[in-house]
Design a protein around this motif. Structure first.
Motif: not given
Length: 760
Positions: A82-85, A89-91, A118-120, A153-158
């Motif tokens: 798992l590599f954060p961009l 980013v919380d891994l 992993v991108s946010s 990660r951290d996509l909106p719920s809608g």
């Protein structure tokens, strides 16, 4: 009467006529080469169909074999990184979810089989990647990316905003990753399950260079200290064997430490078996499983690869020995056949005294012939010119030792000074860095230009240099005046043939299933007993095994020996400091890391002689870096790291690939002596300030000169007593032009003080 002819017109096409009747003129046998019979045509077609079917079956069988080997119960665990961009980013939570799903899907994941970037989506940016992530991604692309995926990660719920933001992130990052890279939302466990279902059945791709050699990613590190060899120990590395079979007779390389022999290989029971009946206690019993040895292999002394790094030179190999009888007989025959020269001797001189009298006729002839044969001596090497001016430079031979010290290369002297940076203060260190940057800028503006010293004759200062008319056509002996370090390296008569035989031998060992009793199959959990490891390095490996990957990989034949390696590289765009030639750098080539002091040169396909560069300049074309290093057969990626005295972490300085292994490749250091025009008369001109005495002008007279505007010419004669000279060119010369004389000498890389960085 003439015969009346009947006109036959072409009949109209009938709408009800058959296709065969309309194409009758094409199938007519009259005047045409007959086609083969139907049976022959049918047999050839059947053979083609059968051949295509056989190829499809072979590919299908190879694919199924690879799939069973990579995803079966006896295969090595898959590695997910798992590599954060982004740094924010919380891994932690993502790592826990992936670990839980691995056990749910009966997968074992522990060098990486898959990299999940992993991108946010909550970052207010248009690129979804920061500068450090972009730098790491460029390095990973150079090394070779395995199968990749991107978690968002951290996509909106809608649902609507979620799809829009996911597509926006994928469109911005698509150019940074391979075409087959997939983008997955990774906020919930259900979204991760979709990825796991695909990952379980996915055929993973790995870089080609990584699949050519067996390697072990160590999960446990231990050591056995032997009292017989102080300072050394036996290193124990435990892990899964990947990619290929490993022979106990092979040499292994531990990254950052060096090449070693194996004293024993133990095949252990798998500590993490994929079995539902033992699933509940597999993690608790890993210590007892490690101690259960299923098989033990010991090397055969007759078949084990010897650990040879450097060649041991014979210091007396170049000495003159006592002549043999055949050589003495040949010398007698040559003496009888040759006609003795007549000498003008004083009256009363005996034959014994005449043998000691130096014949000066040849010297006078050489002095006179030098002025008459200007055109024939343009391509003459300058190191042979000392015979032409022996009368004027009688003290030159007496000062050889002093000349050797004074002719020390400026770059080499500066390189030795860079090793004393720890003794400098901060102000002195900043001044040294400033001077290097100024020299780098000056080298870009005025490349290779040097000034002729006033207090020292140019024929002594540049005694090792010679004139070369063309880098493509002029001859240069590759075995002439080699340094002492060349006696320590190895060379191949035919490197391509040797590489082909070594790779063929490795593939043959891989195809042999049960006939070899010294090999360990791929996917086994093994413990390597590596002997002769320094005790300090073993302690370092034991302390960092939980934080950094420790890799041991098998070497092919001859890969522990030193030679001259040539790399094609480019300076990294994010690195701004100058990189000087012969500066100490860390070369990361495939799995292997070693220290090198390279010589940079411009890569050219047209010439066999390359021109050395004093700095590694950024540019569109690649640069060739020549180093002393261990042999590697396949084309491997290169990452050049520079370790600064003021910073702990190494910086990425350049990227490239291994191009060739060729000790005979000639790299020439060029210097340019410049002079200014004093008087110009069409194609003739008088030049000054290139030399400071007429003896130097006569010494460098055979070398061709040229101007910065493209005119070529030669030196005719010296003028006066202050080094001015008359030159003749092939065209009209402008008054503002500058006259240049290019001189060359062969350059070699510098042998590093230590080969491996010892985990710096």
């Amino acid at each position: 009467m003439g015969r009346s002819g009947v006109q036959n017109n072409k009949a109209h096409k009938n709408r009800f006529s058959s296709k065969s009747s309309r194409n009758l003129h094409k199938t007519s046998l009259q005047g045409r080469i007959c086609k083969p019979d139907g049976n022959q045509l049918k047999g050839a077609k059947a053979a083609r169909i059968q051949h295509g079917k056989m190829l499809r079956e072979q590919k299908r069988a190879a694919f199924l074999k690879e799939k069973r080997a990579s995803g079966g119960l006896t295969s090595a665990p898959r590695v997910i990184v798992l590599f954060p961009l982004f740094a924010s980013v919380d891994l932690n939570s993502l790592g826990e979810d992936v670990s839980n799903l691995l056990s749910e899907y009966k997968l074992r994941a522990t060098v990486a089989d898959l990299i999940a970037f992993v991108s946010s989506a909550k970052e207010n940016t248009s690129s979804f990647i920061d500068s450090f992530g972009s730098q790491c991604l460029s390095v990973l692309r150079t090394i070779g990316l395995p199968s990749t995926a991107v978690f968002i990660r951290d996509l909106p719920s809608g649902l609507k905003m979620k799809n829009v933001l996911r597509k926006t992130c994928a469109s911005h990052l698509a150019s940074e990753f391979p075409k087959d890279c997939e983008f997955y939302p990774a906020d919930t466990r259900d979204e991760l399950r979709k990825f796991m279902r695909l990952f379980k059945e996915q055929r993973l791709s790995i870089p080609h260079w990584r699949s050519q050699r067996p390697y072990v990613v160590a999960q446990k590190v231990g050591m056995l200290v032997d009292d017989k060899s102080p300072g050394e120990c036996t290193l124990l590395l435990s892990g899964y064997l990947r990619a290929r079979k490993l022979s106990v007779n092979q040499l292994v390389h531990v990254t950052g430490v060096g090449d070693f022999q194996l004293s024993q290989v133990e095949v252990l029971k798998d500590p993490y078996p994929v079995n539902e009946r033992k699933k509940h206690n597999s993690m608790e019993l890993d210590d007892s499983h490690d101690e259960e040895v299923l098989r033990s292999l010991v090397p055969d002394p007759m078949r084990q690869e010897p650990l040879v790094v450097e060649n041991t030179p014979d210091p007396l190999a170049g000495e003159q020995t006592w002549p043999t009888e055949a050589e003495m007989a040949e010398a007698d025959r040559n003496q009888k056949q040759g006609k003795p020269k007549k000498k003008s001797l004083p009256q009363g001189t005996s034959a014994y005294q005449a043998a000691w009298i130096v014949d000066k006729i040849d010297e006078e002839d050489s002095d006179n012939g030098d002025s008459h044969d200007d055109d024939d001596d343009d391509d003459m090497a300058l190191d042979r010119g000392q015979d032409h001016y022996s009368n004027q430079d009688q003290d030159f031979e007496d000062d050889k030792e002093t000349l050797y010290v004074q002719d020390m290369d400026d770059e080499t002297h500066n390189d030795s000074e860079m090793m004393d940076d720890e003794n400098l203060t901060r102000e002195q260190y900043e001044d040294k860095i400033k001077k290097i940057k100024e020299a780098h800028a000056e080298d870009e503006e005025f490349p290779d230009e040097v000034e002729t010293p006033i207090d020292q004759p140019a024929r002594k200062r540049f005694a090792k240099y010679r004139g070369v008319k063309s880098l493509r056509t002029s001859s240069w002996d590759p075995n002439e005046s080699l340094p002492q370090d060349y006696a320590r390296i190895f060379a191949f008569d035919n490197f391509a043939r040797t590489r082909k035989l070594v790779v063929k031998q490795a593939l043959k060992m891989e195809e042999e299933e049960e006939s070899r009793d010294d090999c360990v199959p791929t996917g086994s959990y093994v413990r390597l007993h590596i002997k002769g490891v320094p005790l300090v390095a073993a302690f370092k490996l034991s302390s960092i095994v939980s934080t950094k990957p420790i890799i041991a990989f098998g070497l092919l034949q001859h890969e522990s020996k030193m030679s001259v390696l040539h790399f094609s590289l480019k300076k990294y765009d994010g690195y701004e400091d100058p990189i000087k030639t012969k500066e100490e750098l860390v070369f990361h080539v495939g799995f292997r890391q070693f220290v090198a002091r390279p010589v940079f040169s411009t890569d050219s396909l047209r010439a066999d002689k390359l021109k050395m560069g004093r700095f590694l300049h950024p540019g569109p074309g690649p640069t060739l870096a020549s180093v002393y290093g261990p042999i590697s057969f396949s084309s491997l990626p290169l990452v050049v790291l520079k370790i600064s005295e003021r910073s702990y972490a190494p910086a990425v300085a350049a990227l490239g690939t291994l191009k060739s292994i060729e000790p005979n490749k000639i790299i020439l250091k060029q210097i340019v002596l410049t002079g200014y025009l004093q008087r110009v008369s069409k194609m003739k001109a008088s030049v000054r300030y290139m030399f400071h005495n007429p003896e130097d002008v006569r010494w460098f007279k055979p070398v061709e000169v040229e101007t910065k505007c493209g005119r070529r010419g030669r030196v005719k004669e010296p003028l006066g007593t202050h080094g001015a000279m008359k030159c003749i060119f092939n065209g009209v010369v402008q008054q503002h032009d500058v006259v240049c004389m290019k001189l060359y000498k062969r350059a070699y890389p510098k042998w590093p003080e230590r080969i491996y960085p010892q985990l710096l």
